[in-house]
Design a protein around this motif. Structure first.
Motif, mmCIF file in Angstrom:
data_model
loop_
_atom_site.group_PDB
_atom_site.id
_atom_site.type_symbol
_atom_site.label_atom_id
_atom_site.label_comp_id
_atom_site.label_asym_id
_atom_site.label_seq_id
_atom_site.Cartn_x
_atom_site.Cartn_y
_atom_site.Cartn_z
ATOM 1 N N ILE A 34 0.861 -1.185 0.000
ATOM 2 C CA ILE A 34 0.000 0.000 0.000
ATOM 3 C C ILE A 34 0.897 1.234 0.000
ATOM 4 C CG2 ILE A 34 -1.863 1.229 1.168
ATOM 5 C CD1 ILE A 34 -2.578 -1.395 2.545
ATOM 6 N N VAL A 48 -6.357 3.388 6.714
ATOM 7 C CA VAL A 48 -7.017 2.404 5.853
ATOM 8 C C VAL A 48 -8.205 1.771 6.566
ATOM 9 C CG1 VAL A 48 -6.714 0.197 4.669
ATOM 10 C CG2 VAL A 48 -4.931 1.928 4.541
ATOM 11 N N ASN A 98 -12.542 -3.302 -1.287
ATOM 12 C CA ASN A 98 -12.592 -1.895 -0.890
ATOM 13 C C ASN A 98 -11.586 -1.045 -1.658
ATOM 14 O OD1 ASN A 98 -14.416 -1.811 1.669
ATOM 15 N ND2 ASN A 98 -13.151 -3.633 1.881
ATOM 16 N N LEU A 102 -10.436 3.011 -1.354
ATOM 17 C CA LEU A 102 -9.061 3.340 -0.959
ATOM 18 C C LEU A 102 -8.372 4.190 -2.024
ATOM 19 C CD1 LEU A 102 -8.067 -0.105 0.549
ATOM 20 C CD2 LEU A 102 -8.595 1.982 1.799
#
Length: 119
Positions: A34, A48, A98, A102
């Protein structure tokens, strides 16, 4: 006499190298990288978790403490990526459901690929 032994050793080395690369690939299968997470928080995933759907959060068991990758920049303007290792493939897939939310929040997601897979 020795030629046959060398060829056999070379074949075994190639086989072991192939197995090692396969194990590395499999171990990274549950990982996600990420980008653009704030360096300011102690738990890099705090931002997050706030965005992820509450009902799926408990099913996304993270196996290990998320790791920051690389060195801090000297001026702290760039955030380091974070590697997250999930306990199950299902947990990773639930997390990826998701992804749109994000990405809209400015985060970028990538699979943790080996150098060979990156090429």
């Amino acid at each position: 006499m020795y030629q046959g032994r060398w060829e056999e050793h070379d074949r075994k080395l190639e086989e072991l190298d192939h197995r090692l690369k396969e194990l590395d690939r499999r171990s990274r299968q549950l990982n996600l990288i990420i980008y653009n997470l704030s360096e300011e928080r102690e738990d890099p995933l705090t931002d997050v978790w706030e965005l992820i759907d509450e009902k799926h959060r408990h099913e996304m068991c993270v196996d290990e403490v998320p790791q920051r990758l690389g060195r801090r920049s000297s001026d702290n303007t760039r955030s380091r990526p974070v590697r997250v290792k999930f306990g199950t493939l299902r947990g990773k897939h639930l997390f990826l459901k998701n992804a749109k939310v994000l990405r809209q929040a400015g985060f970028r997601l990538d699979d943790d690929l080996t150098r060979l897979q990156q090429e």
